[in-house]
Design a protein around this motif. Structure first.
Motif, PDB file in Angstrom:
ATOM      1  N   ARG A  68      62.097 -35.011  70.104  1.00 31.32           N
ATOM      2  CA  ARG A  68      61.400 -34.870  71.395  1.00 31.32           C
ATOM      3  C   ARG A  68      59.892 -34.835  71.191  1.00 31.32           C
ATOM      4  O   ARG A  68      59.142 -35.518  71.888  1.00 31.32           O
ATOM      5  N   GLN A  69      59.449 -34.002  70.253  1.00 29.99           N
ATOM      6  CA  GLN A  69      58.011 -33.845  70.036  1.00 29.99           C
ATOM      7  C   GLN A  69      57.384 -35.137  69.524  1.00 29.99           C
ATOM      8  O   GLN A  69      56.270 -35.488  69.921  1.00 29.99           O
ATOM      9  N   GLU A  71      50.988 -38.635  81.892  1.00 35.15           N
ATOM     10  CA  GLU A  71      52.278 -39.177  82.315  1.00 35.15           C
ATOM     11  C   GLU A  71      53.316 -38.053  82.354  1.00 35.15           C
ATOM     12  O   GLU A  71      53.414 -37.248  81.433  1.00 35.15           O
ATOM     13  N   VAL A  72      54.081 -38.001  83.419  1.00 35.19           N
ATOM     14  CA  VAL A  72      55.058 -36.937  83.614  1.00 35.19           C
ATOM     15  C   VAL A  72      56.213 -37.080  82.628  1.00 35.19           C
ATOM     16  O   VAL A  72      56.727 -38.182  82.415  1.00 35.19           O
ATOM     17  N   HIS A  73      56.579 -35.962  82.001  1.00 37.28           N
ATOM     18  CA  HIS A  73      57.739 -35.906  81.122  1.00 37.28           C
ATOM     19  C   HIS A  73      58.168 -34.451  81.002  1.00 37.28           C
ATOM     20  O   HIS A  73      57.466 -33.545  81.439  1.00 37.28           O
ATOM     21  N   SER A  74      59.332 -34.238  80.434  1.00 36.26           N
ATOM     22  CA  SER A  74      59.809 -32.870  80.259  1.00 36.26           C
ATOM     23  C   SER A  74      59.330 -32.326  78.919  1.00 36.26           C
ATOM     24  O   SER A  74      59.063 -33.086  77.990  1.00 36.26           O
ATOM     25  N   VAL A  75      59.207 -31.015  78.834  1.00 36.71           N
ATOM     26  CA  VAL A  75      58.866 -30.331  77.584  1.00 36.71           C
ATOM     27  C   VAL A  75      59.816 -29.152  77.412  1.00 36.71           C
ATOM     28  O   VAL A  75      60.427 -28.692  78.370  1.00 36.71           O
ATOM     29  N   TYR A 116      54.163 -41.431  75.533  1.00 33.45           N
ATOM     30  CA  TYR A 116      53.680 -41.073  76.861  1.00 33.45           C
ATOM     31  C   TYR A 116      52.173 -41.175  76.894  1.00 33.45           C
ATOM     32  O   TYR A 116      51.487 -40.750  75.966  1.00 33.45           O
ATOM     33  N   GLY A 134      58.486 -38.122  70.269  1.00 35.63           N
ATOM     34  CA  GLY A 134      58.436 -38.972  71.461  1.00 35.63           C
ATOM     35  C   GLY A 134      57.309 -38.586  72.414  1.00 35.63           C
ATOM     36  O   GLY A 134      56.621 -39.447  72.961  1.00 35.63           O
ATOM     37  N   GLU A 135      57.109 -37.273  72.599  1.00 34.44           N
ATOM     38  CA  GLU A 135      56.013 -36.806  73.456  1.00 34.44           C
ATOM     39  C   GLU A 135      54.667 -37.285  72.921  1.00 34.44           C
ATOM     40  O   GLU A 135      53.777 -37.656  73.686  1.00 34.44           O
TER      41      GLU A 135
END
Length: 148
Positions: free
Chosen positions: A98-99, A110-114, A106, A101-102
């Motif tokens: 995830r990290q 840009e909106v994304h989940s954390v 993005y 990819g973040e």
């Protein structure tokens, strides 16, 4: 039809791990399990994956001891997929992915989940690799060696 290479006898732990979790659907199933999803239909709705693909991936994850099948927690006739200790140990792998990819997929704003700490509500720190004495390590600081 493409013949898949199997790595169950490989010397490399990364290659062996890929046999169990090496495709995108499997990683997304595991991600969803960390978010509390437990039933086949819930995984199917969340992912939008074909039932035959989901069934195959879940069967493989169970065979590798990442999930176990248990009776439904609500007492119904359904079964649920629950992460085992081996499966829960993948949490840092999922967070690391995830990290990564973040950081690379993005744009600014840009909106994304954390992922946040439940207690404090703050985003978790970026994962780091440290030596036994606490030094921060990068690829240039590490090498592979064979062990018995």
């Amino acid at each position: 039809m493409v013949k898949l290479t199997r790595f169950e006898s490989a010397e490399c732990p990364v290659a062996r791990s890929l046999d169990a979790i090496g495709d995108g659907w499997s990683l997304l199933i595991i991600r969803d399990a960390f978010d509390g999803i437990r039933r086949f239909g819930e995984f199917q709705r969340s992912l939008g994956v074909a039932k035959n693909i989901l069934s195959t991936r879940l069967r493989t994850l169970v065979a590798h001891g990442i999930f176990e099948i248990v009776p439904a927690s609500d007492g119904s006739a359904y079964q649920e997929y629950v992460l085992t200790e081996k499966g829960r140990a993948l949490f840092t792998v999922i967070i690391g992915l995830r990290q990564w990819g973040e950081g690379f997929f993005y744009g600014k704003g840009e909106v994304h989940s954390v992922i946040v700490d439940r207690e404090q509500g703050e985003p978790v720190r970026t994962l780091e690799l440290r030596s036994a004495d606490g030094r921060l390590l990068g690829p240039q600081d590490c090498r592979r060696v064979a062990v018995q």
